[in-house]
Design a protein around this motif. Structure first.
Motif, PDB file in Angstrom:
ATOM      1  N   ARG A 134       0.851  -1.189   0.000  1.00  0.00           N
ATOM      2  CA  ARG A 134       0.000   0.000   0.000  1.00  0.00           C
ATOM      3  C   ARG A 134       0.885   1.236   0.000  1.00  0.00           C
ATOM      4  O   ARG A 134       1.852   1.305   0.760  1.00  0.00           O
ATOM      5  CB  ARG A 134      -0.903   0.042   1.239  1.00  0.00           C
ATOM      6  CG  ARG A 134      -1.943  -1.039   1.307  1.00  0.00           C
ATOM      7  CD  ARG A 134      -2.831  -0.844   2.529  1.00  0.00           C
ATOM      8  NE  ARG A 134      -3.512   0.454   2.515  1.00  0.00           N
ATOM      9  CZ  ARG A 134      -4.814   0.603   2.759  1.00  0.00           C
ATOM     10  NH1 ARG A 134      -5.567  -0.454   3.020  1.00  0.00           N
ATOM     11  NH2 ARG A 134      -5.355   1.801   2.742  1.00  0.00           N
ATOM     12  N   GLU A 136       1.153   4.975   1.068  1.00  0.00           N
ATOM     13  CA  GLU A 136       0.515   5.898   1.999  1.00  0.00           C
ATOM     14  C   GLU A 136       1.418   7.124   2.188  1.00  0.00           C
ATOM     15  O   GLU A 136       2.588   7.123   1.782  1.00  0.00           O
ATOM     16  CB  GLU A 136       0.259   5.222   3.349  1.00  0.00           C
ATOM     17  CG  GLU A 136      -0.602   3.975   3.269  1.00  0.00           C
ATOM     18  CD  GLU A 136      -2.042   4.232   2.879  1.00  0.00           C
ATOM     19  OE1 GLU A 136      -2.503   5.385   3.013  1.00  0.00           O
ATOM     20  OE2 GLU A 136      -2.718   3.283   2.440  1.00  0.00           O
ATOM     21  N   THR A 137       0.869   8.156   2.829  1.00  0.00           N
ATOM     22  CA  THR A 137       1.629   9.380   3.054  1.00  0.00           C
ATOM     23  C   THR A 137       1.283   9.972   4.414  1.00  0.00           C
ATOM     24  O   THR A 137       0.119   9.979   4.816  1.00  0.00           O
ATOM     25  CB  THR A 137       1.323  10.425   1.958  1.00  0.00           C
ATOM     26  OG1 THR A 137       1.561   9.839   0.677  1.00  0.00           O
ATOM     27  CG2 THR A 137       2.206  11.649   2.102  1.00  0.00           C
ATOM     28  N   GLY A 140      -1.370   8.910   7.258  1.00  0.00           N
ATOM     29  CA  GLY A 140      -2.054   7.734   6.720  1.00  0.00           C
ATOM     30  C   GLY A 140      -1.229   6.470   6.817  1.00  0.00           C
ATOM     31  O   GLY A 140      -1.774   5.363   6.871  1.00  0.00           O
ATOM     32  N   ASP A 209      -1.933  13.977   2.315  1.00  0.00           N
ATOM     33  CA  ASP A 209      -1.975  13.013   3.409  1.00  0.00           C
ATOM     34  C   ASP A 209      -3.066  11.983   3.099  1.00  0.00           C
ATOM     35  O   ASP A 209      -4.189  12.355   2.754  1.00  0.00           O
ATOM     36  CB  ASP A 209      -2.290  13.743   4.712  1.00  0.00           C
ATOM     37  CG  ASP A 209      -2.063  12.895   5.952  1.00  0.00           C
ATOM     38  OD1 ASP A 209      -2.389  11.688   5.924  1.00  0.00           O
ATOM     39  OD2 ASP A 209      -1.572  13.434   6.954  1.00  0.00           O
ATOM     40  N   THR A 210      -2.740  10.696   3.222  1.00  0.00           N
ATOM     41  CA  THR A 210      -3.715   9.657   2.880  1.00  0.00           C
ATOM     42  C   THR A 210      -4.601   9.265   4.052  1.00  0.00           C
ATOM     43  O   THR A 210      -5.320   8.269   3.985  1.00  0.00           O
ATOM     44  CB  THR A 210      -2.991   8.393   2.350  1.00  0.00           C
ATOM     45  OG1 THR A 210      -2.008   7.967   3.308  1.00  0.00           O
ATOM     46  CG2 THR A 210      -2.329   8.674   1.016  1.00  0.00           C
ATOM     47  N   THR A 211      -4.576  10.038   5.113  1.00  0.00           N
ATOM     48  CA  THR A 211      -5.440   9.721   6.246  1.00  0.00           C
ATOM     49  C   THR A 211      -6.911   9.770   5.838  1.00  0.00           C
ATOM     50  O   THR A 211      -7.307  10.536   4.961  1.00  0.00           O
ATOM     51  CB  THR A 211      -5.213  10.715   7.398  1.00  0.00           C
ATOM     52  OG1 THR A 211      -6.074  10.365   8.502  1.00  0.00           O
ATOM     53  CG2 THR A 211      -5.509  12.139   6.970  1.00  0.00           C
ATOM     54  N   GLN A 212      -7.713   8.931   6.466  1.00  0.00           N
ATOM     55  CA  GLN A 212      -9.157   8.931   6.269  1.00  0.00           C
ATOM     56  C   GLN A 212      -9.870   9.643   7.407  1.00  0.00           C
ATOM     57  O   GLN A 212     -11.091   9.710   7.434  1.00  0.00           O
ATOM     58  CB  GLN A 212      -9.669   7.487   6.162  1.00  0.00           C
ATOM     59  CG  GLN A 212      -9.083   6.714   4.991  1.00  0.00           C
ATOM     60  CD  GLN A 212      -9.433   7.345   3.664  1.00  0.00           C
ATOM     61  OE1 GLN A 212     -10.592   7.620   3.383  1.00  0.00           O
ATOM     62  NE2 GLN A 212      -8.422   7.589   2.830  1.00  0.00           N
ATOM     63  N   PRO A 231      -0.516  13.290  -5.528  1.00  0.00           N
ATOM     64  CA  PRO A 231      -0.771  12.044  -4.795  1.00  0.00           C
ATOM     65  C   PRO A 231       0.466  11.298  -4.300  1.00  0.00           C
ATOM     66  O   PRO A 231       0.333  10.380  -3.508  1.00  0.00           O
ATOM     67  CB  PRO A 231      -1.520  11.189  -5.819  1.00  0.00           C
ATOM     68  CG  PRO A 231      -1.005  11.655  -7.133  1.00  0.00           C
ATOM     69  CD  PRO A 231      -0.757  13.123  -6.971  1.00  0.00           C
ATOM     70  N   SER A 232       1.667  11.654  -4.768  1.00  0.00           N
ATOM     71  CA  SER A 232       2.844  10.883  -4.359  1.00  0.00           C
ATOM     72  C   SER A 232       4.079  11.762  -4.408  1.00  0.00           C
ATOM     73  O   SER A 232       4.086  12.849  -5.004  1.00  0.00           O
ATOM     74  CB  SER A 232       3.039   9.667  -5.277  1.00  0.00           C
ATOM     75  OG  SER A 232       3.517  10.082  -6.546  1.00  0.00           O
TER      76      SER A 232
END
Length: 317
Positions: A134, A136-137, A140, A209-212, A231-232
């Motif tokens: 996966r 992530e950042t 996240g 940030d990939t946090t939800q 995104p990256s």
């Protein structure tokens, strides 16, 4: 729950009967090989056809020839039999302590090439565990571990979020971030340290940030500053190479482009950031229940050469 007639017709034994008839070209020859009475084999084939509501063999020819539907069933059936054999092998090996699947969350600062080199070394062990990677950042990366969506998180900043009581961590190493711009960016001409106020007059490039949960975290973004969110880390690098914005980049990632003159490091009044990165994993209450795939990965992550490669070996493709 009762097994449907259609599913029962696709049993490994029935698929073996169809394969034998197709290979030998007659019910009689297949029956001899299988040690069956020809009429019993013919009846079984009829039962399969009735259950599937198709004709599997063209009986008008001298040889028993597969119909298109029969050929497709045999093709798919061979695949199913191979999968069943593979499942049996995996189940047997999982019983020895290998996890069915290991999910690894890697932060944007982690070198992808090294991740795949570790995957190659793991597959060389012929382990039955399936790997899932996966991307992530920031917060996240740890969040997916805390939520049970990953077994291992690589590239966790110590100050991202609090660790859970069952989360174990170990240091991965330090990574330096430098403020870099393209040679044609307006800030490239600055002859002195750039102040925060001057820097914030220009567009920043930030990795999302990939946090939800909530809005996540961001660094070095001023109030009201224009931001290009990507995104990256690879997207961030590409945006800054094109002069679409400015920002801090991991020095190992930016170094080849700095050496080639495609990026320029600029001094800023805010000191360059050096961040201590960690890796984290969920520790079972019973230490003996830790899976062999996770143990294999944790053993490799203890090696200084592996730690250095994960943070510094950003091969460009």
């Amino acid at each position: 729950m009762a097994i449907s007639a259609t599913r029962a017709a696709l049993s490994p034994e029935n698929l073996g009967l169809i394969e034998a008839v197709a290979r030998l070209g007659s019910m009689a020859a297949a029956a001899r090989e299988l040690g069956m009475v020809p009429s019993a084999l013919t009846y079984r084939i009829r039962q399969i056809e009735d259950a599937l509501d198709v004709l599997l063999f063209d009986r008008s020819a001298r040889r028993a020839q597969l119909t298109p539907a029969g050929a497709e069933l045999l093709r798919a059936g061979r695949y199913l039999l191979e999968e069943l054999d593979a499942v049996a092998r995996r189940v047997k090996r999982v019983a020895t302590g290998w996890e069915p699947e290991l999910t690894i969350a890697a932060d944007a600062v982690i070198a992808r090439g090294t991740l795949f080199e570790l995957a190659e070394a793991f597959y060389a062990e012929a382990a039955p565990t399936r790997l899932r990677l996966r991307a992530e950042t920031l917060s996240g990366t740890l969040e997916v571990l805390q939520a049970g969506q990953a077994d291992l998180a690589i590239g966790v900043a110590a100050n991202v979020t609090p660790m859970g009581p069952d989360i174990q961590t170990a240091p991965l190493g330090d990574i330096e971030f430098v403020f870099a711009v393209a040679p044609h960016h307006p800030l490239a001409a600055a002859e002195r340290a750039i102040s925060d106020e001057e820097r914030q007059r220009y567009r920043a490039v930030a990795v999302a940030d990939t946090t939800q949960r909530g809005r996540g975290v961001s660094h070095n973004i001023g109030p009201g500053q224009d931001v290009l969110t990507v995104p990256s880390m690879q997207h961030k690098l590409e945006a800054q190479l094109r002069g679409l914005g400015a920002g801090f980049l991991p020095l190992p990632l930016a170094q080849p482009f700095i050496a080639a003159g495609r990026l320029v490091i600029k001094e800023v009044q805010s000191p360059s950031r050096q961040i201590r990165m960690h890796y984290a994993w969920r520790q079972p209450r019973n230490a003996g229940s830790q899976g062999r795939a996770l143990r294999w990965r944790l053993d490799r992550l203890q090696h200084p050469t592996t730690q250095h490669a994960l943070l510094h070996h950003h091969h460009q493709t």
